[in-house]
Write a protein that holds these residues in place. Sequence first.
Motif, PDB file in Angstrom:
ATOM      1  N   GLY A   9       0.842  -1.187   0.000  1.00  0.00           N
ATOM      2  CA  GLY A   9       0.000   0.000   0.000  1.00  0.00           C
ATOM      3  C   GLY A   9       0.875   1.233   0.000  1.00  0.00           C
ATOM      4  O   GLY A   9       2.086   1.153   0.188  1.00  0.00           O
ATOM      5  N   GLU A  10       0.261   2.377  -0.196  1.00  0.00           N
ATOM      6  CA  GLU A  10       1.023   3.625  -0.225  1.00  0.00           C
ATOM      7  C   GLU A  10       1.533   4.020   1.152  1.00  0.00           C
ATOM      8  O   GLU A  10       2.636   4.543   1.278  1.00  0.00           O
ATOM      9  CB  GLU A  10       0.172   4.748  -0.807  1.00  0.00           C
ATOM     10  CG  GLU A  10      -0.096   4.575  -2.282  1.00  0.00           C
ATOM     11  CD  GLU A  10      -0.907   5.720  -2.843  1.00  0.00           C
ATOM     12  OE1 GLU A  10      -0.826   6.845  -2.298  1.00  0.00           O
ATOM     13  OE2 GLU A  10      -1.614   5.495  -3.827  1.00  0.00           O
ATOM     14  N   ARG A  11       0.746   3.754   2.196  1.00  0.00           N
ATOM     15  CA  ARG A  11       1.135   4.140   3.552  1.00  0.00           C
ATOM     16  C   ARG A  11       1.638   2.982   4.403  1.00  0.00           C
ATOM     17  O   ARG A  11       2.390   3.188   5.341  1.00  0.00           O
ATOM     18  CB  ARG A  11      -0.028   4.828   4.256  1.00  0.00           C
ATOM     19  CG  ARG A  11      -0.306   6.206   3.664  1.00  0.00           C
ATOM     20  CD  ARG A  11      -1.492   6.834   4.302  1.00  0.00           C
ATOM     21  NE  ARG A  11      -2.666   6.221   3.660  1.00  0.00           N
ATOM     22  CZ  ARG A  11      -3.891   6.302   4.104  1.00  0.00           C
ATOM     23  NH1 ARG A  11      -4.153   6.947   5.204  1.00  0.00           N
ATOM     24  NH2 ARG A  11      -4.881   5.732   3.462  1.00  0.00           N
ATOM     25  N   ARG A  12       1.184   1.759   4.081  1.00  0.00           N
ATOM     26  CA  ARG A  12       1.558   0.581   4.861  1.00  0.00           C
ATOM     27  C   ARG A  12       1.806  -0.600   3.937  1.00  0.00           C
ATOM     28  O   ARG A  12       1.255  -0.673   2.849  1.00  0.00           O
ATOM     29  CB  ARG A  12       0.449   0.205   5.853  1.00  0.00           C
ATOM     30  CG  ARG A  12       0.413   1.050   7.091  1.00  0.00           C
ATOM     31  CD  ARG A  12      -0.731   0.646   8.009  1.00  0.00           C
ATOM     32  NE  ARG A  12      -2.018   0.651   7.347  1.00  0.00           N
ATOM     33  CZ  ARG A  12      -2.744   1.739   7.075  1.00  0.00           C
ATOM     34  NH1 ARG A  12      -2.287   2.916   7.425  1.00  0.00           N
ATOM     35  NH2 ARG A  12      -3.904   1.638   6.487  1.00  0.00           N
ATOM     36  N   ILE A  13       2.606  -1.545   4.450  1.00  0.00           N
ATOM     37  CA  ILE A  13       2.800  -2.825   3.775  1.00  0.00           C
ATOM     38  C   ILE A  13       2.333  -3.906   4.738  1.00  0.00           C
ATOM     39  O   ILE A  13       2.851  -4.024   5.849  1.00  0.00           O
ATOM     40  CB  ILE A  13       4.279  -3.066   3.411  1.00  0.00           C
ATOM     41  CG1 ILE A  13       4.798  -1.969   2.469  1.00  0.00           C
ATOM     42  CG2 ILE A  13       4.451  -4.451   2.770  1.00  0.00           C
ATOM     43  CD1 ILE A  13       6.295  -2.062   2.171  1.00  0.00           C
ATOM     44  N   GLY A  14       1.329  -4.673   4.317  1.00  0.00           N
ATOM     45  CA  GLY A  14       0.878  -5.807   5.108  1.00  0.00           C
ATOM     46  C   GLY A  14       1.843  -6.963   4.929  1.00  0.00           C
ATOM     47  O   GLY A  14       2.328  -7.206   3.819  1.00  0.00           O
TER      48      GLY A  14
END
Length: 131
Positions: free
Chosen positions: A9-14
């Motif tokens: 994601g743009e703000r987080r990486i799962g």
Amino acid sequence: MRYLALDLGERRIGLAVGDDEAGVARALPSLDRRSRQRDLDVLRRVIRDEGVHVLLIGLPLTLRGEEGPQAVRTREQAERLAGDLGLPLEYRDERLTTSAAERYRSGKRFDIDSAAAALLLQDRLDERHRS
């Protein structure tokens, strides 16, 4: 084979890990993105600590199963990551994983991004066991 699944994601990486032998995916805390170098450092540590051999990346296809602009950006980012991390790369259709993960929401501390990565990886592991 031990996998690290990423929901980019743009703000987080799962993040989620799992292997063919156990056949179970385990969500890790998601990575809040701050800088490319920090993200790489954290991912390298996870890869080392978890003994990862392959990156599994969720590919955001359209509902029709086609690659749109977001999938193109994800592929570019995933290829750079795989090159920097020195690991082979697999893609997995991530359509509906976030909405499926939301059904398992169990309070404020629920990590939707890593839950989506775990569902993605679990689907891959289940497929491997069926064949």
